[in-house]
Design an enzyme around this catalytic site. Structure first.
Site, mmCIF file in Angstrom:
data_model
loop_
_atom_site.group_PDB
_atom_site.id
_atom_site.type_symbol
_atom_site.label_atom_id
_atom_site.label_comp_id
_atom_site.label_asym_id
_atom_site.label_seq_id
_atom_site.Cartn_x
_atom_site.Cartn_y
_atom_site.Cartn_z
ATOM 1 N N SER A 153 54.686 34.068 -3.262
ATOM 2 C CA SER A 153 54.503 33.140 -2.141
ATOM 3 C C SER A 153 53.154 33.445 -1.526
ATOM 4 O O SER A 153 52.640 34.566 -1.669
ATOM 5 C CB SER A 153 55.594 33.382 -1.098
ATOM 6 N N TYR A 166 61.548 38.323 4.168
ATOM 7 C CA TYR A 166 60.965 37.469 3.111
ATOM 8 C C TYR A 166 59.547 37.940 2.763
ATOM 9 O O TYR A 166 59.203 38.111 1.577
ATOM 10 C CB TYR A 166 60.946 36.020 3.604
HETATM 11 C C1 BGC Z 1 58.361 29.603 1.962
HETATM 12 C C2 BGC Z 1 58.361 28.232 2.606
HETATM 13 C C3 BGC Z 1 57.051 28.011 3.351
HETATM 14 C C4 BGC Z 1 55.856 28.359 2.513
HETATM 15 C C5 BGC Z 1 54.556 28.292 3.299
HETATM 16 C C6 BGC Z 1 57.140 29.738 1.124
HETATM 17 O O1 BGC Z 1 57.116 30.937 0.450
HETATM 18 O O2 BGC Z 1 59.543 29.778 1.196
HETATM 19 O O3 BGC Z 1 59.456 28.122 3.495
HETATM 20 O O4 BGC Z 1 56.983 26.639 3.740
HETATM 21 O O5 BGC Z 1 55.998 29.644 1.974
HETATM 22 O O6 BGC Z 1 54.647 28.950 4.540
#
Ligand code: BGC
Length: 268
Positions: A153, A166
């Site tokens: 991410s 996360y």
């Molecule tokens: C998340 C999303 C978010 C994106 C940008 C991703 O890794 O799961 O919820 O919109 O990152 O912030």
């Protein structure tokens, strides 16, 4: 169309919806036989509809239930798929989720749940995939003995208040990916990550579901559009194919420029 992944077997974890489903479709259209993994019985119908859509478009796919955070289930999945198809060539280590909370209110359960799927799940699947790649070696279908794409991410580098579990999981994915890429490059195994930005999926629905939310979100994206799962799926095909043969241990940002400090567009 040029089928770059012809005759290759790909497991895509968390493929019943969102980015995983997008990767499953694109890999299948590039010629791979795709295992559409889903986590719980309740997701079976969604996984089946991904399989049906792929078949309707001339591709090949099967669904398979496995909770990637459970060691025995992951081992069973790899042994069943290898038993059925002879090997696995590609792993898209995608399954992931969010359980957001302000830090002081985050429960240990929320912390552990996110880490167990997003990081431990990727560890367990990568370990089984690499064992199989080492056993088989290069088999003529690809220059590599195997390819892994870890779904990271933008939050492997962008801190994210209210999402400590996360962000920590994705930071962990980054260094796990680089470490195993270093460890197995001499064995002709390639391991890379994709770092998606805001891709329109159920995980971030509330970030783009109204015009007001969408306008706020677009301030963070220099390209001024929300990403689509195909944007990520096509990157996954490239990282899985010999077109990226000299790419190893890197993170490919598919984020419309989200990591370019958009706050500096007209400031600083
Ligand atoms: C998340 C999303 C978010 C994106 C940008 C991703 O890794 O799961 O919820 O919109 O990152 O912030």
């Amino acid at each position: 169309m040029d089928k770059k992944l012809k005759n290759q077997i790909a497991i895509v974890t968390g493929a019943s919806s969102g980015i995983g489903a997008g990767c499953a479709r694109e890999l299948a259209y590039a010629g791979a036989t795709v295992v559409v993994n889903y986590p719980v019985p309740g997701a079976k119908a969604m996984a089946e509809s991904v399989v049906d859509e792929i078949a309707a478009n001339g591709g090949s796919a099967v669904s398979y239930k496995c909770d990637v955070s459970k060691e025995e289930e992951v081992q069973q999945m790899f042994s069943d798929i290898i038993g059925q198809y002879g090997t696995v060539d590609i792993l898209i280590n995608n399954a992931g989720l969010q359980k957001d909370a302000p830090f002081t209110e985050m429960t240990l359960e929320q912390w552990n749940y996110v880490l167990s799927v997003n990081l431990t799940g990727q560890f367990l699947c990568a370990r089984e995939a690499i064992k199989e790649f080492l056993r088989r070696g290069v088999n003529g279908k690809s220059k590599s003995a195997g390819k892994i794409v870890c779904m990271s991410s933008v939050h492997e580098v962008i801190p994210w208040a209210g999402h400590a579990n996360y962000a920590a999981s994705k930071g962990g994915v980054m260094l796990m990916m680089k470490t195993i890429a270093q460890e197995f490059a001499p064995k002709k195994i390639r391991i890379n990550s994709i770092a998606p930005g805001a891709i329109a999926t159920p995980i971030n629905h509330s970030a783009w579901d109204t015009q007001a939310h969408l306008q706020e979100l677009l301030k963070l994206i220099p390209q001024k559009r929300v990403g689509q799962v195909e944007d990520v799926g096509k990157a996954a095909v490239w990282l899985s194919s010999d077109d990226s043969d000299y790419v190893n241990g890197t993170t490919l940002f598919v984020d419309g420029g989200m990591t370019l400090y958009p706050g500096f567009e007209d400031n600083g």
